[in-house]
Structures are given as C-alpha cells and as structure tokens.
Design an enzyme around this catalytic site. Structure first.
Site, PDB file in Angstrom:
ATOM      1  N   GLU A   1     -67.923  71.864 -41.979  1.00 39.37           N
ATOM      2  CA  GLU A   1     -67.409  72.279 -40.669  1.00 39.37           C
ATOM      3  C   GLU A   1     -66.056  72.946 -40.831  1.00 39.37           C
ATOM      4  OE1 GLU A   1     -67.073  69.423 -37.456  1.00 39.37           O
ATOM      5  OE2 GLU A   1     -69.017  68.552 -37.966  1.00 39.37           O
TER       6      GLU A   1
ATOM      7  N   GLU B   1     -68.121  62.615 -40.632  1.00 38.38           N
ATOM      8  CA  GLU B   1     -66.779  62.144 -40.268  1.00 38.38           C
ATOM      9  C   GLU B   1     -66.715  60.643 -40.023  1.00 38.38           C
ATOM     10  OE1 GLU B   1     -64.980  64.717 -37.350  1.00 38.38           O
ATOM     11  OE2 GLU B   1     -65.093  66.422 -38.700  1.00 38.38           O
TER      12      GLU B   1
HETATM   13  C1  FCB Z   1     -65.443  67.527 -35.533  1.00 40.69           C
HETATM   14  C2  FCB Z   1     -66.804  67.021 -35.139  1.00 40.69           C
HETATM   15  C3  FCB Z   1     -67.652  68.039 -34.419  1.00 40.69           C
HETATM   16  C4  FCB Z   1     -66.834  68.842 -33.450  1.00 40.69           C
HETATM   17  C5  FCB Z   1     -65.629  69.430 -34.128  1.00 40.69           C
HETATM   18  C6  FCB Z   1     -64.783  70.320 -33.250  1.00 40.69           C
HETATM   19  O1  FCB Z   1     -64.563  66.466 -35.640  1.00 40.69           O
HETATM   20  O2  FCB Z   1     -67.508  66.579 -36.267  1.00 40.69           O
HETATM   21  O3  FCB Z   1     -68.716  67.378 -33.801  1.00 40.69           O
HETATM   22  O4  FCB Z   1     -66.475  68.050 -32.392  1.00 40.69           O
HETATM   23  O5  FCB Z   1     -64.831  68.390 -34.626  1.00 40.69           O
END
Ligand code: FCB
Length: 460
Positions: A352, A166
C-alpha cells in the site's frame, strides 16, 4: 534504449479491502463483522456513514475489473470478508461467499490480472468478538481454519496470499485506542491481542502453503513506521526507539524468528502477553515476501507525561501535506533499505502507498488530481532508488483502486485513482489513474522485447 529499473514482470497493481468497497453487508448469508457493528454505533465515524453499500463492489465487481483493465495494472490486491465465508467465524461455511470470490478471481484471471489475496483486513466476524475477539486465543485457531477453507477453494488459481493487513492497526487502533473496531481501550488487552494475531499468522502460513501447493507465495503486510527524532537529545532518540519497537519491531522480530524485542518486553512490564510454549516457533513460519504499507514519516519527541509509550508526534514544518498526512517520499526508501538490511525476507512488495486529496469533478467531467500524480511519481522514484540499492522489490500496489469507505473518516477522504460518485456509483478514472496507466505502459515499453524463436530464425 532508455534504461529502466523496473523489470518486465514487476507487479504494478492497485489495492482495496472488503469492508471498504463491497457493500452488500447482509446479503447472501454474510455474517456481521466488527466493522458493521462499529460503524453503526453512533459517534464512531466522522460523517456518520457506514460500509453498508460503500462502492457496491459486490454487485459491480465485473465493471471494476474492467476499470482495472483500462488502468493497465497486472495485479490486484483485495481482501476476503471472513464473515462472508464463515458467517459465525467458525463452523458452517457459506457457499455463496466462496462463490463470490471465485467469480471475482476468474474475472481477474480472464483480464490477465494476478490476484493477491489478503485474508484479514479488519472485518472480524462479530460472533468471535462476542467471545473476546483477538484477545481470545481461540480466534487464532479459527483464523487458520478459515485461511485453509478459502485457500482450498481458490488455491488452484491464486498463488499470492497475505495473512494480515497492518497488524499494529488491528490491535492498537482497535483494542488500545478504540478508534477502530471493536472500539476497546485497554493496553493490556491490546498486547494480548497482538500475540494472538501473530499466532494466527504463524498457524495459517503452513496451512496455506499445503492448500495452495507448488508456487505458493505467502507473506504479510504490516504498516511500517519511519520515525525521525525531534532533536539529537538522548531522550528523543530513546522515544524514537520505543515507537519503533511498538509499531515495527514488536511484529517484525517475532515473524522473522527473533522473538519479542527485549527492550520493549522490559518496557511493557506487566502489560506483556501470555505466551505459551512453542508459540514463538509457530509465529516464525518462513515467509516468501514482506508486504510494506507505507504512507508517511513521523517526527517524534519524548513526552514523560504521555500515556503508555511516553512519546509525542509533532508536526514536521519542512513537509507538505496531503488531506490527512505529511508527504515524505524518502521515507519509503528508508523503510525498504532498513527492512532489507535488518531482516532476511526473500522479497518485498509495497502492498500500500497512496494519498488522499480533496478531489472534485471538473466541468469537463474529469478529476485533475495533479497532486496525487506528483505524490505517486515521487514515491515510485524512491522505490526505484531502493531497488538500485539492492532491495529485492517485486511490486507496487497503489492505495487505492477507487475512493471508498475510509474507516473512521467515512467518505470524507478520497484515496482512489478512480473517482466514485457515491450517489450514482459511477467510476471516473482520475488524471492520476491515466498517468499511472501511461507510466506502466512506458516502464514496460522502455524494455527491449524478448526475441522470439521466429525472429531469431529471420535474423539468422
Ligand atoms: C491503511 C489501511 C487501508 C487504508 C489506508 C489509507 O492504513 O490499510 O485500508 O485505510 O490506510
């Protein structure tokens, strides 16, 4: 035979990051990170907590690998704490730090779980921040050195590497909005930091490839925003274009070899970064996959009175919510198909996706998080839909393996499919985790077993 779109070798995994789970903040020679410093600064974290202990994973990693084994996952995405490996950011290497991750990798491999390593999930060595952090070009070179050190150590056993998690959050939440470490509020610095993060990515890729050798799979895991326009008005559509340029294209275009998007370069004006000759070629290093971190969509409208981007996000009345976000599974399909159509990445992983809910332990000793199961099931369906539409999706990492330190929200948001009692450090697989195990098993069981040579002989 029921037909399933997920192939036998699909990566079904869970994800975590170092600062959010490890604890052991000062042990075995680990250097201070910007998150250690930030979380200890009063007023930064909602519940006043820190990641000093977190899930104590540093000491309990073997138990956590066993939990993963009982979840039935075949992959695990975790990050390396740079200040555990190179405590001052550059210079001396810590053998204890290398040894910890080496033991973790061995435990995973013994459990038939393929490790995916993220090199940077936000815990920059504080010593580098003291001289400017990502605003300092030297940090990019230090990152590439660190990447090579760890890949030299683990590359014989780990083939899947992710440079950055990110990138937008690293620079805009950290250096422009100041809500994440290092807590700086300066848009000019943020755009220069973004350039150095991109440069560090590009510098690291060939060095990882060389250190890991044959079979290396190298990618990056940006957060992908999916934006809906609040109305059909041209101003709102242009606002969507700007936030898309800021969050998605500013990072994806350079890594895909297109340089910075011209519309955003013009829009940023005097804020644009200093770019040296050759930088854009370095940043365009070819990748094996794109990781996609997807959580939600946003409804956007034009806001002439706003700061920098002159946009405003408004609540979407049509969507239900988790504890902290709107739920829009279709956004995952839109993100994947759009990325596949517009960019030429050979493969994709969802690095994710997950949800926070107010989980409580029931008297029966279980956590009945039916909402999270519904959330995951609906998003898996959209991933399948994207694959049917031709997206080469290779895996899916649920965020997160277990409840952990959720950055500026501290321990107030539980994202795990495993419940953590932070008093006792007990782990309890939530109902969503049990469902995930069932889903993984079933999605494989539905496929015909490959016929072995012996069976062939028997049937002849
Ligand atoms: C993302 C992050 C991760 C976690 C999730 C909920 O932005 O990469 O570390 O905090 O959100």
């Amino acid at each position: 035979m029921p037909k399933t779109v997920f192939p036998r070798d699909f990566a079904w995994g869970v994800a975590t990051s170092s600062y959010q789970i490890e604890g052991a903040a000062t042990e075995d020679g680990k250097g201070e990170s910007i998150w250690d410093r930030f979380a200890h600064t009063p007023g930064t974290i909602k519940d006043g907590s820190t990641g000093d202990i977190a899930c104590d994973h540093y000491h309990r990693y073997q138990d956590d690998v066993r939990v993963m084994q009982s979840l039935g996952v075949n992959t695990y995405r975790f990050s390396i704490a740079w200040p555990r490996i190179v405590p001052d950011g550059k210079g001396a290497v810590s053998p204890a730090g290398l040894d910890f991750y080496s033991r973790l990798v061995d435990a995973l491999l013994a459990a038939n779980i393929t490790p995916f390593i993220t090199l940077y999930h936000w815990d920059l060595p504080q010593k580098l921040q003291d001289v400017g952090g990502w605003n300092n070009r030297e940090t990019a070179y230090a990152f590439a050195d660190y990447a090579e050190i760890i890949a030299n150590h683990l590359g014989d056993r780990v083939k899947h590497w992710i440079t950055h998690n990110e990138l937008w959050c690293t620079v805009f939440l950290g250096y422009s909005m100041g809500v994440f470490a290092p807590g700086i509020r300066d848009s000019k610095i943020a755009l220069q930091a973004a350039h150095h993060v991109l440069l560090s990515h590009g510098l690291a890729v060939p060095r990882l490839r060389a250190a890991v050798g044959p079979g290396a799979q190298i990618g990056v895991a940006p957060n992908i925003g999916v934006f809906y326009t609040h109305s059909a008005k041209l101003e709102d559509q242009q606002a969507v274009r700007r936030i898309d340029g800021n969050m998605n294209r500013w990072f994806l275009d350079p890594m895909a070899g297109r340089g910075y998007p011209q519309d955003m370069w013009d829009f940023y004006g005097e804020y644009v970064p200093d770019v040296q000759a050759g930088d854009m070629d370095i940043i365009a290093a070819p990748l094996d996959f794109l990781g996609v971190n997807y959580y939600n969509t946003s409804l956007i409208m034009d806001n002439p009175d706003g700061d920098d981007l002159k946009i405003k996000g408004v609540p979407n009345p049509d969507l239900a919510r988790t504890a902290d976000r709107e739920i829009e599974p279709q956004g995952l399909y839109l993100a994947l198909t759009r990325l596949h159509e517009e960019y030429d990445f050979p493969a994709f992983y969802i690095t994710e996706n997950g949800a926070a809910y107010d989980d409580t332990l029931s008297p029966d000793g279980r956590v009945h998080d039916v909402d999270r199961t519904a959330f995951l099931a609906s998003h898996f369906a959209q991933a399948a839909r994207a694959m049917e539409a031709g997206v080469p999706l290779k895996g899916y990492f649920v965020w997160s393996l277990m409840d952990n330190f959720e950055w500026s929200q501290g321990y107030t948001l539980r994202y795990g499919i495993v419940y953590v009692d932070f008093e006792t450090q007990e782990r309890i697989i939530k109902d969503s985790g049990l469902w995930y195990r069932h889903f993984i098993t079933y999605s494989r069981a539905a496929l015909p077993e490959p016929i072995t040579k012996d069976q062939q002989l028997l049937t002849e």
